[in-house]
Every structure is written in structure tokens, then in C-alpha cells.
Scaffold this active site. Structure first.
Site, short mmCIF file in Angstrom:
data_model
loop_
_atom_site.label_atom_id
_atom_site.label_comp_id
_atom_site.label_asym_id
_atom_site.label_seq_id
_atom_site.Cartn_x
_atom_site.Cartn_y
_atom_site.Cartn_z
CD GLU A 55 54.74 42.68 71.80
OE1 GLU A 55 54.55 43.90 71.74
OE2 GLU A 55 53.86 41.85 71.46
CB CYS A 107 48.59 46.53 70.13
SG CYS A 107 47.95 47.89 71.10
CE1 TYR A 108 46.98 53.35 65.46
CE2 TYR A 108 48.39 52.39 63.76
CZ TYR A 108 47.50 53.38 64.18
OH TYR A 108 47.15 54.39 63.31
N GLY A 155 51.27 50.61 68.99
CA GLY A 155 51.57 52.04 68.96
C GLY A 155 50.60 52.78 69.85
CG HIS A 192 51.25 44.16 73.49
ND1 HIS A 192 51.90 44.87 72.51
CD2 HIS A 192 50.30 44.99 73.99
CE1 HIS A 192 51.37 46.07 72.42
NE2 HIS A 192 50.40 46.18 73.30
N GLY A 196 85.23 48.78 76.38
CA GLY A 196 83.82 48.48 76.55
C GLY A 196 83.41 47.25 75.74
CB VAL A 197 80.29 45.22 75.81
CG1 VAL A 197 79.79 43.95 75.15
CG2 VAL A 197 80.25 45.09 77.32
CG ASP A 198 78.69 48.11 72.29
OD1 ASP A 198 78.23 46.99 72.56
OD2 ASP A 198 78.14 49.18 72.59
CB SER A 199 85.14 49.26 71.20
OG SER A 199 85.62 49.13 72.52
CB SER A 200 85.87 44.43 73.70
OG SER A 200 86.48 45.38 74.54
CE LYS A 253 76.19 47.11 75.76
NZ LYS A 253 77.08 48.11 75.14
#
Length: 530
Positions: free
Chosen positions: A176, A87-88, A60, A174, A230-234, A375
Site C-alpha cells: 500500500e 505484514c502482521y 500492526g 507493504h 469549511g470543506v466538510d460542512s460545505s 478528506k
């Protein structure tokens, strides 16, 4: 999210306002372990109610000494869970458990070399010296009782610490981010050796789980879904189709503002590949009338969005027995719409369901099977469900479609020009990206284009074609490199690629006599023009 087979192996990431908060959750999922993000000020009881099997404390931007510094419920350290802090999160662990954090005269930002100090459960067999990614000025100066220092740098005496007996570990750096060369190994050690997870968060298991959840939620009721292509609705449509088949009705509102051939492609996939009811609403003329003469981009957005729901609910009210509305809400939508930043920490994540403008007397319960997916996980899910690549790897595309890539008013002539020019841009840069993939073996090579499209400005310019003067429209090419759309840089396309795009557009698209390339980064510009 419903209780699932993954509940016993869940990591909760406590977010202290880190720029890497979502990245941590993604790295954990990449290793086959389910993770969720919660705000750092959640109480131990609230966290316990989420049934985590381990916690990660994010970084953070704040100083632990700041008056409004984010804190953590000390009771989380008595929950008996393995905890890893970065980190934080490293500093707040030390400060909460009786250690000390000091403000250093010299900060560390970027790549740094750590030297290990003796044996460490977390570091395992990783090298005695290794490169990590730092971002701090405050640093732990004295570790809490029961902890040992496991690494240091030239300016940071406690680059990491652990209390293996209590399964508490933390690093000033970090793990990650990819710049920490052994970061993934540290995460693996924590998840699999310390926590004992099995790594069962796989696409096959996810599909099985989600199909079961949808069936249980829906029962014998009917579901309606607004399919944009779109990707999400499909992916939601494909998932619901697998779960409930003909109980699903997909409503595709064609506003006439999609890219070339997209309406036909969407209809073909969802009428021939999936056993669902598909309603194609041809609203092109209604949208054209509503947009005639409208030049302000926000006015265009409002008209298009409002009309979509009118078209959608007109179909919905004609159907019998519809109880549920399915939508493609994904995890970043939930986080970004509900996590307002206050004092460097994220407040409680709230639902944004109230953004749906239900008509008076109309209401559907929501199905949002992707609301805890990122995504690229949605894309992987789509591939596993059998969706074609042109849908799964579809580029980000604004809801108002080409209307906001046409500067000024939208006319049939302008739409035709932009559709044809944009098709050439996508064809040539699809091929360019494919060549890069074949050369590098990476889909997301740092040199590949992340998003690319054509823009039609509201001007004309003089040109010469066939020894005759022309006065026609220019096309602006926009191609950017990015990973998340928060920032972006213009793509350094080879001259031969630019020349081919320009040559084809001028030769093949009537009404265009010039192509320009937008070489502005974000910020200061945005990726889209409107």
C-alpha cells in the site's frame, strides 16, 4: 452506512493497529472499489454482517508471540472470501492456518529487494526482482498446508505466500505504500483479477447514491445544517441542496473570527449557487464581549464552541418542522474518536454523536452523509458538486478561528492586523504552490506547502520606519509540509518568497514592523500555536 449499490463490491480492512490502516482503505478506494475499516477482533459473524466481498488484513506493531497480541477469528478463513494480508496480517494468516512464525535475529526496515519464487497469481507479470517496503523482525518460517512461497529476500525466507485455490494471499512487505514499486499492481490484481470487482466507486456514482439515500432518509421533513465555511460542512450542504433543495436551511454563525473576506465568500456561494434557505447570524459583537480579556487558549475554545451551539439552536428553535441535523462528520473522525488503542489493536468503532450538546427538550436525528469518506474524497466530491476551489481546497482551519492564532486576548485591533497579514501570506503562498504545480504537474509535490498562515504573538518590538522609531507588533509566519497533520516539517521556502511575504506585510499592514518564520517541526511543536 446504508446498503448501497457498492455493497456487493466492498472490501473490509481488518485493522491490527497499523499506522497504514487508513492508507490501505484509501488505496483500495483510489482503484474504484469501496472499502471500510473494522477492528481486527470483530467476529466472523460481525464481519459477515458488513457484507464484504473481500478482506484485507492490515499490518500492526505487535509480535504474534506477545501475550496480548491481536488475533483474528479463525472462521474468517472459512467464509469463502478472497483475503489479502500485509505484514502482521501475513504472519497472523500463517499462524492461524497452521504455519509457523519465527523471531528473526535480523529485522528488515525500509526498502528491501525481493526475489520471486516461481509462478504467482498475485505477482502476475511483475519483475522477478523488485523493491518493496519492509517493517518487521518476526517472519513466517513455515507456510500453512496448501500454500506456496512466492518470494523471498536475503533475510526473509517467506516474503510472500499464497493459496490460489482458496484465494488467500499475503506479503511480509507493504504493497500500500508508494515505496513498494509494484504495490499498486498487486492490489489491482487482487481486486480485479482475483475478486472480479469492476471499479465503480466513482464520484458520479457516489453523488447519485448519496442523493438517493438523503431523499429516502428525509422524506418531506426539513433539515438544518451548521455551515462553517469549511470543506466538510460545505460539501454536506451542497449534497443536501442537490437532494432536497429548499427543505434545507443552512445556518452560518459568523463569530467574526474567520479569515479576511471568508464570510462574504460563503454567503455568496450558498445564496447564489445553491437553492437553499441561508441564515447569516451576525454574532460578532456577542463573541467579542465574551472573549474580552480572555487569554487562555482552552478558555477561548470553550467560549467559542459553547456560544456556537447557543446561536445555532436559537435559530433552529425558530424554524418549524425541522427533524434532522446535518453535519460534516468524516471517516477519520469516526475512526479516531471511537478507536481507542488497546494492546496494539483498535477496539470497536463507536459513534461520537453524543458530543452534540442538544438543549433540554431539543433533539434532531442526524444526517452524516460523509461519515465514510476520507478528506481528499470529500474535496473531490465538492468539486464534482460544483463548489468553487477556494472552498474545496480550503486549508485546515481551526473551529475557534483566528482567536487561537492571536496569542493573548482578542481585540478588534489585533483581529484586523491578523486578517490583513494572513491574507498576504495566503496570497503569496497560494501563488508559490501554483508555480510548483505548473513546474511539476503535481498538486501535492513534496516541496509544496500543505498549510500556511500568520500568527500574532502578544508582544511588541522596536523598529525603524521612515527614520522614526516604531514600537509595533511582529507577525510569525507558519508554513509546513505534511500529508495528514500527524507529523509536519517546516516548509523550506525560497528566500525570495520569504522576502516578498515579509516586505508586503510590513509595508501593507499598519501596526506591524517585523516578520519571523517558525522553523520548528511537529513534533516537538504543533502546527497551530495554541
Amino acid at each position: 452506512m446504508n446498503e448501497s449499490t457498492f455493497a456487493e463490491q466492498k472490501v473490509v480492512v481488518l485493522d491490527f493497529g497499523a499506522q497504514y490502516g487508513q492508507l490501505i482503505a484509501r488505496r483500495v478506494r483510489d482503484l474504484g472499489v469501496y472499502s471500510e475499516i473494522m477492528p481486527c477482533d470483530a467476529s466472523a459473524d460481525e464481519i459477515s454482517a458488513a457484507h464484504p466481498a473481500a478482506l484485507i488484513l492490515s499490518g500492526g506493531p505487535a509480535s504474534v508471540y506477545a501475550e496480548d497480541a491481536p488475533s483474528v477469528d479463525p472462521a474468517i478463513f472459512d467464509m469463502g472470501l478472497p483475503i489479502l494480508g500485509f505484514c502482521y496480517g501475513h504472519q497472523i494468516m500463517a499462524a492461524t492456518l497452521g504455519g509457523e512464525v519465527a523471531h528473526s535475529e535480523v529485522g528488515e526496515y525500509g526498502a528491501a529487494k525481493i526475489m520471486r519464487d516461481g509462478e504467482s497469481v498475485l505477482f502476475g507479470d511483475t519483475p522477478a526482482e523488485q523493491t518493496v517496503w519492509m517493517s518487521h523482525r518476526d517472519a513466517v518460517s513455515r507456510v500453512p498446508e496448501g500454500f506456496t512461497v512466492t518470494s523471498h529476500t536475503d533475510v526473509c525466507p517467506v516474503a510472500s505466500m499464497e493459496c490460489a485455490e482458496r484465494k488467500l494471499f499475503s506479503t511480509q512487505f507493504h504493497p500500500e505504500v508508494k515505496h513498494t514499486e509494484h504495490g499498486n499492481e498487486l492490489l489491482r490484481t487482487f481486486l480485479f483479477d482475483v475478486c472480479g470487482f469492476e471499479g465503480t466507486w466513482t464520484m458520479d456514482n457516489i453523488i447519485e447514491q448519496k442523493v438517493s439515500e438523503i431523499r429516502e432518509q428525509v422524506g418531506d421533513a426539513r433539515v438544518i445544517l451548521g455551515l462553517s465555511g469549511g470543506v466538510d460542512s460545505s460539501v454536506v450542504a451542497a449534497l443536501c441542496a442537490k437532494a432536497i433543495g429548499k427543505q434545507l436551511t443552512c445556518v452560518f454563525v459568523n463569530h467574526g473570527l474567520l479569515r479576511k473576506n471568508e464570510p462574504e465568500e460563503v454567503e455568496e456561494v450558498f445564496t447564489k449557487q445553491f437553492d437553499v434557505d441561508f441564515v447569516h447570524v451576525h454574532a460578532e459583537e456577542r463573541y467579542a464581549e465574551l472573549l474580552a480579556g480572555v487569554t487562555d487558549p482552552e478558555a477561548k475554545r470553550k467560549i467559542i464552541g459553547t456560544q456556537f451551539w447557543k446561536e445555532f439552536f436559537a435559530v433552529a428553535q425558530e424554524l418549524d418542522g425541522v427533524q434532522y441535523l446535518a453535519q460534516g462528520t468524516i471517516y477519520p473522525d469516526i475512526i479516531e474518536s471511537g478507536a481507542r488503542k488497546t494492546g496494539g489493536k483498535a477496539s470497536t468503532i463507536k459513534s461520537h454523536h453524543n458530543l452534540i450538546p442538544f438543549p433540554e427538550g431539543v433533539h434532531f436525528d442526524l444526517i452524516e452523509p460523509l461519515d465514510h469518506f476520507f478528506k481528499d474524497e470529500v474535496r473531490a466530491l465538492g468539486t464534482a458538486l460544483g463548489l468553487p476551489d477556494h472552498i474545496v481546497h480550503r486549508q485546515p482551519f481551526p473551529g475557534p478561528g483566528l482567536a487561537i492564532r492571536i496569542i493573548g486576548d482578542v481585540t478588534p485591533e489585533k483581529l484586523e492586523i491578523l486578517k490583513n497579514a494572513d491574507a498576504i501570506v495566503r496570497e503569496e503562498l497560494d501563488a508559490y504552490n501554483q508555480r510548483l504545480f505548473e513546474e511539476t504537474g503535481e498538486r501535492n509535490s513534496e516541496h509544496s506547502c500543505w498549510q500556511y498562515f500568520a500568527v500574532l504573538p502578544d508582544i511588541k518590538s522596536v523598529g525603524v520606519m521612515g527614520d522614526e522609531r516604531t514600537y509595533q507588533r511582529p507577525i510569525i509566519l507558519r508554513a509546513v509540509e505534511s500529508s495528514d497533520a500527524m507529523t509536519a516539517d517546516w516548509a523550506k521556502l525560497p528566500y525570495d518568497v520569504l522576502a516578498r511575504v515579509s516586505g508586503r506585510i510590513v509595508a501593507e499592514v499598519p501596526g506591524v514592523n517585523r516578520v519571523a518564520y517558525d522553523i520548528t517541526s511537529k513534533p516537538p511543536a504543533t502546527i497551530e500555536w495554541e
